[in-house]
Design a protein around this motif. Sequence first.
Motif, short mmCIF file in Angstrom:
data_model
loop_
_atom_site.label_atom_id
_atom_site.label_comp_id
_atom_site.label_asym_id
_atom_site.label_seq_id
_atom_site.Cartn_x
_atom_site.Cartn_y
_atom_site.Cartn_z
N TYR A 1 0.94 -1.06 0.07
CA TYR A 1 0.10 0.06 -0.06
C TYR A 1 0.97 1.31 -0.16
O TYR A 1 1.64 1.36 0.79
CB TYR A 1 -0.78 -0.12 1.25
CG TYR A 1 -2.07 1.13 1.36
CD1 TYR A 1 -3.24 1.00 1.14
CD2 TYR A 1 -1.40 2.44 1.75
CE1 TYR A 1 -4.25 1.78 1.00
CE2 TYR A 1 -2.56 3.32 1.85
CZ TYR A 1 -3.88 3.21 1.54
OH TYR A 1 -4.81 3.97 1.51
N ASN B 1 -4.06 4.90 -2.53
CA ASN B 1 -5.46 5.62 -2.44
C ASN B 1 -5.24 7.07 -3.02
O ASN B 1 -4.10 7.75 -3.37
CB ASN B 1 -5.50 5.77 -0.68
CG ASN B 1 -4.40 6.72 -0.39
OD1 ASN B 1 -3.45 6.30 -0.43
ND2 ASN B 1 -4.97 7.86 0.45
N THR C 1 -6.35 11.01 -1.76
CA THR C 1 -7.46 11.60 -1.09
C THR C 1 -8.07 12.54 -1.44
O THR C 1 -7.48 13.62 -1.92
CB THR C 1 -6.07 12.29 -0.05
OG1 THR C 1 -5.50 11.15 0.51
CG2 THR C 1 -6.64 12.84 1.17
N CYS D 1 -7.96 3.83 -4.89
CA CYS D 1 -9.23 4.04 -4.12
C CYS D 1 -9.39 5.40 -3.80
O CYS D 1 -8.31 6.01 -3.22
CB CYS D 1 -9.26 2.98 -3.31
SG CYS D 1 -7.69 2.58 -2.29
N LYS D 2 -10.44 5.81 -3.94
CA LYS D 2 -10.83 7.15 -3.64
C LYS D 2 -11.56 7.38 -2.11
O LYS D 2 -12.53 6.54 -1.85
CB LYS D 2 -11.83 7.66 -4.59
CG LYS D 2 -11.04 7.95 -6.04
CD LYS D 2 -11.79 8.81 -7.08
CE LYS D 2 -11.32 8.93 -8.17
NZ LYS D 2 -11.87 9.52 -9.12
N ALA D 3 -10.94 8.05 -1.41
CA ALA D 3 -11.67 8.31 0.13
C ALA D 3 -13.23 8.59 -0.17
O ALA D 3 -14.02 8.03 0.59
CB ALA D 3 -10.85 9.38 0.80
N HIS E 1 -15.64 5.69 -0.19
CA HIS E 1 -15.22 4.49 0.86
C HIS E 1 -15.65 5.26 2.15
O HIS E 1 -15.13 5.07 3.19
CB HIS E 1 -14.03 3.96 1.04
CG HIS E 1 -13.50 3.34 -0.35
ND1 HIS E 1 -12.93 3.92 -1.50
CD2 HIS E 1 -13.47 2.01 -0.67
CE1 HIS E 1 -12.78 3.01 -2.36
NE2 HIS E 1 -13.24 1.79 -1.93
N GLU F 1 -8.78 7.15 6.10
CA GLU F 1 -9.07 6.43 4.80
C GLU F 1 -8.02 5.36 4.59
O GLU F 1 -8.42 4.37 4.00
CB GLU F 1 -8.94 7.44 3.86
CG GLU F 1 -7.84 8.00 3.58
CD GLU F 1 -7.62 9.25 2.40
OE1 GLU F 1 -8.50 10.20 2.62
OE2 GLU F 1 -7.24 9.18 1.43
N CYS F 2 -6.74 5.58 5.01
CA CYS F 2 -5.72 4.59 4.68
C CYS F 2 -5.86 2.93 5.26
O CYS F 2 -5.77 2.18 4.77
CB CYS F 2 -4.24 5.21 4.91
SG CYS F 2 -3.93 6.53 3.60
N MET G 1 -9.32 1.62 3.84
CA MET G 1 -9.02 1.34 2.44
C MET G 1 -8.06 0.04 2.34
O MET G 1 -8.29 -0.83 1.44
CB MET G 1 -9.00 2.39 1.36
CG MET G 1 -10.11 3.09 1.42
SD MET G 1 -10.17 4.44 0.00
CE MET G 1 -8.96 5.56 0.55
#
Length: 475
Positions: free
Chosen positions: A26, A66, A68, A126-128, A131, A226-227, A230
Amino acid sequence: MLKVYNSLTKTLEEFNPMVEGKVSMYTCGPTVYSYPTIGNWRTYIFSDVVNRSLRYLGYDVSFVMNLTDVGHLTGDNLGDSSSGEDRLEKAAKREKKSAWDIAKFYSDDFVNGVNRLNILNPIIFCKATEHIQEQIDLVKKIEERGFTYSTTDGIYFDVKKYESNGNTYGELSNLDQILEGARVEINPEKKDPRDFALWKFSPRDSKRDMEWDSPWGMGFPGWHIECSAMGMKYLGEQIDLHLGGEDLRSTHHPNEIAQSEAATDKKPFVKYWMHGAFLQVDGGRMGKSLGNAYTLSDIDEKGINLIALRYFYFSSHYRSKLNFTWDALKSSETTLNKLINTVKRLSSEVETLHNIDLNINLDYQTKFIQYLENDFDMPKVLSLMWELIKSDLSSSTKLATLLDFDRVLGFNLTNVLDQPSSIDISDEVKTLLLERDVARKKKDFNESDRIRDILFNEYHIKVYDTDKGQEIEEV
Ligand code: AMP
Ligand code: ZN
């Protein structure tokens, strides 16, 4: 044996992922409120080298990054999520757009930059904002375990409570960095300067562009959550490898560890933490206010090939300082051009690409692997590459070995090859042939047969093994 410098233990460690042969990785992505700087790109190319090297060494890598795209207050970087300005909303005002438009524009721009710099894509960006539920669920879990408290502006993580439960906070950072974070403290409602927001309430008197309902009221997630949310969704509660720039060691990553391990009852969230050193410009700090926070478009404007930036970054080890000057970038471009011309010359010397005599030189390959395995020593790799070019090996061996190295270097050397063959071999086919050759040299015949079948079934290319190497025929 691969060795990586783990910021958690502050030592060079043998790399043993949790499941043999598989790596979950990640990398913290950008806050999408402006164009990424060449400083940010140093970190993403460091991440790309790690990703490519792991693949080269035979690991099956699941890589996630991700984006942010929820606006956070600038104070969040220093551990105080209630001070400063919301970057996305500020950019929205500046550009007379909504925060959503800003996020979309700069996310697209970032992904475009990733592709132009030949950075391998993750399985997902992946977008905050996509999610929010996962983040709410994780905060609920932390709340249920008693590690949160509420203030007038949000739900906070209780660091002292976490410590009293037998955990250590801030193992990644040194004490100075924690004290530095504590100095910016201006929120009197926090029980401890190190506490951080998991969920922030929207202001009572105004509506934010981005806000969501939650069990605690209208608001938005804190930056750090978020991290964890996700990362856990795509890679599981425990991750092998987590990367970012060195600034993330002092607050963002310690917070990720604390909230994740609070939620999972102390399951170690990440096995290996890796951090890249910052890029400097003209011997000093890079900053927007200093006018030296250069972006890819500044490089485009000067007509410099963007791939030269990769070459430039590799001139220093990822944990060492690197100073950017335009002269240094131009000289990297000159050297890269020399390499490209060498590849062109070598390929014209190789009789037919048909029977690309895929003799990767094993001595050079072994050294190459040794340098990668020593915490990704790219400056050594670059000098090895020039040593190979100057050696008295045959042109085809040099070419095959260079193309093999390029799987990690990512200079796109296959693109500059002349293609005198009557069969139009795509980059994928070339890579598969190379990989098959490596497998055969390692006597991994299961793997070489597997690749032969892929070539046959998916590309309609039949491979013969002859004295001269692999020969191919279209079927
Ligand atoms: P940000 O968008 O500010 O969250 O930064 C994105 C990534 O770039 C983070 O991993 C930062 O650590 C990294 N970064 C920021 N500035 C620099 C720099 N000057 N050199 C290297 N990496 C940087
Ligand atoms: Zn992160």
